[in-house]
Design a protein around this motif. Sequence first.
Motif, short mmCIF file in Angstrom:
data_model
loop_
_atom_site.label_atom_id
_atom_site.label_comp_id
_atom_site.label_asym_id
_atom_site.label_seq_id
_atom_site.Cartn_x
_atom_site.Cartn_y
_atom_site.Cartn_z
N SER A 211 17.62 86.38 -20.20
CA SER A 211 18.77 86.58 -19.63
C SER A 211 18.94 87.99 -19.33
CB SER A 211 19.80 86.11 -20.65
OG SER A 211 20.04 86.78 -21.59
N HIS A 212 18.42 88.89 -20.28
CA HIS A 212 18.54 90.40 -20.12
C HIS A 212 17.76 90.54 -18.84
CE1 HIS A 212 19.54 91.08 -24.56
NE2 HIS A 212 20.64 90.75 -23.79
N ALA A 213 16.71 90.04 -18.59
CA ALA A 213 15.78 90.31 -17.28
C ALA A 213 16.54 90.19 -16.21
CB ALA A 213 14.43 89.57 -17.33
N LEU A 214 17.15 88.94 -16.12
CA LEU A 214 17.85 88.59 -14.61
C LEU A 214 19.33 89.58 -14.37
CD1 LEU A 214 18.32 84.54 -15.26
CD2 LEU A 214 16.61 85.91 -13.62
N GLU A 215 19.84 89.90 -15.73
CA GLU A 215 20.76 90.78 -15.39
C GLU A 215 20.44 92.22 -15.21
OE1 GLU A 215 22.26 91.16 -19.70
OE2 GLU A 215 23.14 89.05 -19.45
N ARG A 216 19.13 92.62 -15.23
CA ARG A 216 18.53 93.93 -14.80
C ARG A 216 17.78 93.82 -13.42
NH1 ARG A 216 16.58 95.65 -20.80
NH2 ARG A 216 18.61 95.94 -21.87
N GLY A 217 17.87 92.62 -12.98
CA GLY A 217 17.24 92.55 -11.55
C GLY A 217 15.89 91.92 -11.32
N VAL A 218 15.35 91.41 -12.54
CA VAL A 218 14.23 90.54 -12.54
C VAL A 218 14.48 89.32 -11.66
CG1 VAL A 218 12.29 89.48 -13.94
CG2 VAL A 218 13.23 91.67 -14.58
N SER A 219 13.55 88.84 -10.72
CA SER A 219 13.87 87.48 -10.04
C SER A 219 13.12 86.31 -10.96
CB SER A 219 13.15 87.57 -8.87
OG SER A 219 11.37 87.53 -8.92
N GLU A 220 13.88 85.23 -10.71
CA GLU A 220 13.50 83.89 -11.24
C GLU A 220 12.13 83.85 -10.80
OE1 GLU A 220 15.96 80.33 -10.74
OE2 GLU A 220 17.95 81.68 -11.26
N ALA A 221 11.81 84.20 -9.74
CA ALA A 221 10.27 83.79 -9.60
C ALA A 221 9.42 84.55 -10.32
CB ALA A 221 9.85 84.17 -7.95
N GLN A 222 9.71 85.91 -10.87
CA GLN A 222 8.87 86.63 -11.63
C GLN A 222 8.79 86.26 -13.02
OE1 GLN A 222 10.96 90.62 -10.65
NE2 GLN A 222 8.89 91.30 -10.66
N LEU A 223 10.04 85.59 -13.38
CA LEU A 223 10.20 85.18 -14.62
C LEU A 223 9.23 83.80 -14.83
CD1 LEU A 223 13.78 85.63 -15.70
CD2 LEU A 223 11.83 86.52 -16.79
N ASP A 224 9.09 83.09 -13.86
CA ASP A 224 8.54 81.72 -13.52
C ASP A 224 6.84 82.15 -13.68
OD1 ASP A 224 10.38 80.20 -13.66
OD2 ASP A 224 10.69 80.07 -11.49
N ASP A 225 6.51 83.38 -12.89
CA ASP A 225 5.16 83.71 -12.94
C ASP A 225 4.81 84.59 -14.16
OD1 ASP A 225 4.36 82.45 -10.82
OD2 ASP A 225 4.03 84.16 -9.59
N LEU A 226 5.67 84.91 -15.23
CA LEU A 226 5.35 85.87 -16.34
C LEU A 226 4.07 85.56 -17.12
CD1 LEU A 226 6.34 88.29 -17.32
CD2 LEU A 226 7.73 87.04 -19.04
N ASP A 227 3.78 84.09 -17.18
CA ASP A 227 2.52 84.04 -18.01
C ASP A 227 1.22 83.88 -17.03
OD1 ASP A 227 3.22 81.76 -16.52
OD2 ASP A 227 2.68 80.26 -18.02
N ARG A 228 1.43 84.35 -15.84
CA ARG A 228 0.49 84.25 -14.68
C ARG A 228 0.50 85.74 -13.74
NH1 ARG A 228 2.74 79.81 -14.38
NH2 ARG A 228 3.90 80.07 -12.40
N PHE A 229 1.12 86.81 -14.89
CA PHE A 229 1.37 88.08 -14.17
C PHE A 229 0.22 88.63 -13.32
CE2 PHE A 229 0.30 89.29 -18.25
CZ PHE A 229 -0.26 90.65 -18.16
N ARG A 230 -1.01 88.47 -14.24
CA ARG A 230 -2.31 89.31 -13.73
C ARG A 230 -2.49 88.83 -12.23
NH1 ARG A 230 -3.15 88.56 -18.95
NH2 ARG A 230 -3.97 90.49 -20.14
N ASP A 231 -2.21 87.73 -11.74
CA ASP A 231 -2.83 87.22 -10.58
C ASP A 231 -1.47 86.99 -9.82
OD1 ASP A 231 -5.60 86.88 -11.33
OD2 ASP A 231 -4.96 84.97 -12.37
N SER A 232 -0.29 87.20 -10.00
CA SER A 232 0.89 87.24 -9.22
C SER A 232 1.03 88.51 -8.44
CB SER A 232 2.08 86.98 -10.15
OG SER A 232 3.18 86.87 -9.30
N PRO A 233 1.42 88.25 -7.15
CA PRO A 233 1.73 89.29 -6.28
C PRO A 233 3.14 89.73 -6.28
CG PRO A 233 1.93 87.25 -4.92
CD PRO A 233 1.25 86.92 -6.55
#
Length: 188
Positions: A88-110
């Motif tokens: 919830s803090h991440a969303l408030e600070r401008g992190v996208s839902e797509a980034q949160l969805d990809d967080l466990d795959r961050f190494r390969d995520s663009p």
Amino acid sequence: MSLIPTPDDYPYAWYVRPILALIRKRLGRVPEPVRLWARTPLAFIGFQLMLRTLERKGSPLDGRLRALVRTRIAQLNHCHFCVDLNASHALERGVSEAQLDDLDRFRDSPLFSPEEKDALAYAEAITATAIDVDAELVHRLRQSVGDDGVIELAALCGHQNLSAKFNAALGIPAEGYCPIGSRLQPPP
């Protein structure tokens, strides 16, 4: 409800009660982890002071990055409350839902910058049972956030690991802070 319930009439130390009142005023309730931490007053005050220090506006680490790191550590520690709150803090600070969805795959995520990937890799290395921090990773982090930023990142990771392990060990569930929090939870 956590594995150890705290009665509504718990006799908190007199010097903790004003802090709890402020939290209740700000949030409308006192979250379960706060109620449990407050049962050990000096640890609670130390935990709160460290939290306030790490989340200050003058931090060398961007608020978005801090929220991403905290959410990833929460996932790794299977802390449902921390995933919920930090997402919830991440969303408030401008992190996208797509980034949160990809967080466990961050190494390969663009969706993540090289700096974010480095910070998240560092957080994972610190969170692992056997800490294995690569000197080249620290060098890259020093280039992007500076020496003080790396030190603060290590403190942030240590603090979030403390919080997540505390909450997970006491079975504290998510409290519904983040609208997408349930899909970010790690598998059992």
